[in-house]
Structures are given as structure tokens and as C-alpha cells.
Design a protein around this motif. Structure first.
Motif, PDB file in Angstrom:
ATOM      1  N   ILE A  68       2.824   2.400  -2.372  1.00  0.00           N
ATOM      2  CA  ILE A  68       4.214   2.377  -2.704  1.00  0.00           C
ATOM      3  C   ILE A  68       4.041   3.403  -4.257  1.00  0.00           C
ATOM      4  CG2 ILE A  68       3.667   0.181  -4.276  1.00  0.00           C
ATOM      5  CD1 ILE A  68       7.213   1.457  -2.269  1.00  0.00           C
ATOM      6  N   GLY A  69       3.046   3.255  -4.873  1.00  0.00           N
ATOM      7  CA  GLY A  69       2.968   3.983  -5.998  1.00  0.00           C
ATOM      8  C   GLY A  69       2.333   3.492  -7.296  1.00  0.00           C
ATOM      9  N   ILE A  83       8.390  10.028  -6.344  1.00  0.00           N
ATOM     10  CA  ILE A  83       6.991  10.338  -6.471  1.00  0.00           C
ATOM     11  C   ILE A  83       7.281  11.684  -6.393  1.00  0.00           C
ATOM     12  CG2 ILE A  83       4.572  10.243  -6.452  1.00  0.00           C
ATOM     13  CD1 ILE A  83       4.952   7.280  -5.311  1.00  0.00           C
ATOM     14  N   GLU A 136      -2.935  17.619 -12.072  1.00  0.00           N
ATOM     15  CA  GLU A 136      -1.603  18.119 -11.593  1.00  0.00           C
ATOM     16  C   GLU A 136      -0.399  17.536 -12.212  1.00  0.00           C
ATOM     17  OE1 GLU A 136       0.428  18.780  -7.243  1.00  0.00           O
ATOM     18  OE2 GLU A 136      -0.478  16.772  -7.594  1.00  0.00           O
ATOM     19  N   GLN A 151      -0.236   5.850  -8.677  1.00  0.00           N
ATOM     20  CA  GLN A 151       0.585   6.820  -9.341  1.00  0.00           C
ATOM     21  C   GLN A 151       1.139   6.548 -10.606  1.00  0.00           C
ATOM     22  OE1 GLN A 151       0.225  10.180  -7.705  1.00  0.00           O
ATOM     23  NE2 GLN A 151      -0.984   8.988  -6.435  1.00  0.00           N
ATOM     24  N   GLN A 184      -2.067  -5.365  -4.806  1.00  0.00           N
ATOM     25  CA  GLN A 184      -1.637  -5.040  -3.396  1.00  0.00           C
ATOM     26  C   GLN A 184      -0.945  -6.328  -2.539  1.00  0.00           C
ATOM     27  OE1 GLN A 184      -3.210  -1.772  -1.339  1.00  0.00           O
ATOM     28  NE2 GLN A 184      -3.067  -2.645   0.556  1.00  0.00           N
ATOM     29  N   ALA A 193       0.773  -1.108   0.146  1.00  0.00           N
ATOM     30  CA  ALA A 193      -0.084  -0.100   0.008  1.00  0.00           C
ATOM     31  C   ALA A 193       0.782   1.141   0.025  1.00  0.00           C
ATOM     32  CB  ALA A 193      -0.920   0.106   1.367  1.00  0.00           C
TER      33      ALA A 193
END
Ligand code: GTP
Length: 261
Positions: A36-37, A254, A78, A40, A177, A34
Motif C-alpha cells: 500500500i505504500g 505513489i 530516485e 514508500q 502490516q 502489503a
């Protein structure tokens, strides 16, 4: 040969190791604990896929299966603004890019199944250039069927997803995960799944460098497995399974502009 090339992630070392990036026409799994990216990275890949080809994109739509409501349009914009200001500073263009990512939130495997046939049509008709499933384990966790029947249902779904990748020849990126129970014994892993009604754990086996995610059928269905992990405060992305790359690991960060090396 299913491949129609590779889709660059922008993580240069990783792309070089994978002969260009995420392969088309097959399943790529992102595995890790969980936070970790994984999400993303999925956001970044989705953004890249939506971009015009002169920006290295696939100029297409993305279907994003967001099982745990981790998808964030705000974060996506973003990352876009920081990475491709020329495009994302123009509001209309930013909206156009974000609008290319279709986010679906099935609450169960059966609900997902119902949308699968629709997805199949979309893939062909709507210029869908990538499919993201974030996460597969969470999607499966809602099923209460047990034993052989569950395995058979699961196998059917896995085959279906694999065939989607093959016939549409797009990259299919799936997250899962995992969490080590005991740091001295890497063979004991379990999926950790957060659902609206709490956290549940699905035990899985960790077979040397292969995580037998969702059973052995899943482990075989995945062509490329990338493991994301952190060691001494540094995040790494590791090629754990690949028909072309040795098991290399690359550090990543990140930042506000997303995932970078
Ligand atoms: P789960 O979704 O919990 O399975 O984890 P995951 O692997 O998908 O993690 P996720 O991709 O959500 O990454 C979470 C990490 O990304 C956080 O620990 C933050 O370090 C980083 N992160 C998330 N959002 C932002 C952001 O807006 N800005 C920056 N700089 N970092 C962010």
C-alpha cells in the motif's frame, strides 16, 4: 507535554489535520496491507529528515530499522532526485544525504534489543532526528516465546521504544502490516509477516477504528495511527487515532517522486 512540534510529511491535508505533521517525542504507527505504500512513506520521511532545514528538513541522521529488507537506497535517491533536484543532482550532496540514513537489519527482537542501548546513545550523540521501525510485527514474529512471558517481553520493548521517543524528542515511525480476512467483517484482521523462511500470520483484533496491534499495550503506546488503504483503485491515508485530529482520510499517489497527494 512531550511534543516539540510536528514534522511535515509534505502531504498537505494530512499535515493540516495533524497540526503540522508527524509529532515529535511519541510513536506514530503506519498500518496497512502489503504494497500500500508504508515503506514508500518511510523512505520519504527519512529523506525529508536528512535534508537541510531550508528545504524543510531536520538536518539530521535517521536510524532505519529495516526488518524485511524493504529499504532501497536506489529508490531513496530516485525520490530525492525527483523531489529535490538541486540537492540530489550534486553527487556529493546526494551521497551525504543518503549517508545520513543508518540502516540496521536485526533478525530478531533480541538482536534489536542488543542494539537498543547503542541506539539510545546514538540518538543523543549523533544528531539522530528520526527513528523508523519497518516493521514492528516482523521484528516480533521471530520470537518463539509464548503466552504471558512473551507479552511481558513485548511490553518491555514497547515501553523502551516509547521512552526513546520521549527522552530524545524525535518522531518515531513504526509500520505494521494488516490484512482483512473477510471483507464483510472488518473485525477480523491479522498481521501478515514475510520472512526469509516464508509468510506467517499473527492474528490480531480490530477494535472499531483501532487496530489493537501487538496487543493492547501497543495500541495504547501509539499516539498517532495512520491507516493506509485502497478503495476502487485509489489509495487513502486515514487518521485512525490522534489526540488532535478527527478521523479524516486523504487520497494519495505513489509516483517516481515518491508519495504525494
Ligand atoms: P509491504 O512492504 O509489502 O508491507 O508494503 P508497503 O506498504 O511497505 O508497500 P511499499 O511502500 O513497498 O509500496 C509498494 C508500492 O509502492 C508498489 O505497489 C508501487 O505502487 C509503489 N512503488 C514502489 N517502488 C516504486 C518505484 O520505484 N516507483 C514507483 N512509481 N512506485 C513504486
Amino acid at each position: 507535554e512531550h511534543f516539540r512540534g510536528h514534522f511535515p510529511t509534505g502531504l498537505k491535508g494530512l499535515d493540516a489535520a495533524l497540526c503540522g505533521g508527524i509529532p515529535f517525542g511519541v510513536l506514530t504507527e503506519l498500518v496497512g496491507p502489503a504494497g500500500i505504500g508504508k515503506t514508500q512513506l518511510c523512505l520519504k520521511l527519512s529523506l525529508l529528515a536528512s535534508l537541510p532545514t531550508n528545504y524543510g528538513g531536520l538536518d539530521g541522521r535517521v536510524i532505519y530499522i529495516d526488518v524485511e529488507s524493504k529499504f532501497s537506497s536506489r529508490r531513496l535517491l530516485e525520490i530525492g532526485l525527483r523531489s529535490f533536484p538541486e540537492i540530489f543532482q550534486m553527487k556529493a550532496m546526494a551521497q551525504e544525504m543518503a549517508g545520513r540514513i543508518l540502516v540496521l537489519r536485526p533478525t530478531s527482537l533480541s538482536e534489536f534489543t542488543q542494539s537498543l542501548e547503542q541506539i539510545k546513545v546514538s540518538l543523543l550523540q549523533n544528531q539522530v532526528k528520526m527513528l523508523v521501525i519497518d516493521s514492528m510485527a516482523a521484528l516480533v514474529s521471530g520470537e518463539h516465546e509464548q503466552g504471558i512471558c512473551r507479552q511481558q517481553t513485548l511490553s518491555w520493548h514497547i515501553s523502551f521504544i516509547k521512552s526513546l521517543a520521549e527522552f530524545s524528542r524525535i518522531p518515531v515511525v513504526v509500520t505494521n502490516q494488516v490484512r482483512s480476512h473477510n471483507h464483510d467483517d472488518a473485525s477480523r484482521y491479522s498481521f501478515q509477516v514475510q520472512r526469509r523462511d516464508g509468510t506467517m500470520e499473527i492474528p490480531i483484533r480490530y477494535d472499531s477504528h483501532l487496530i489493537a496491534a501487538l496487543g493492547i499495550h501497543w495500541a495504547h503506546a501509539v499516539t498517532t495511527r495512520l491507516v493506509l488503504e485502497a478503495k476502487s483503485g485509489q489509495r487513502f491515508i486515514k487518521v485512525a487515532k490522534s489526540p488532535i485530529s478527527p478521523p479524516l482520510a486523504f487520497p494519495f499517489h505513489i509516483t517516481s517522486s515518491g508519495i504525494s497527494l
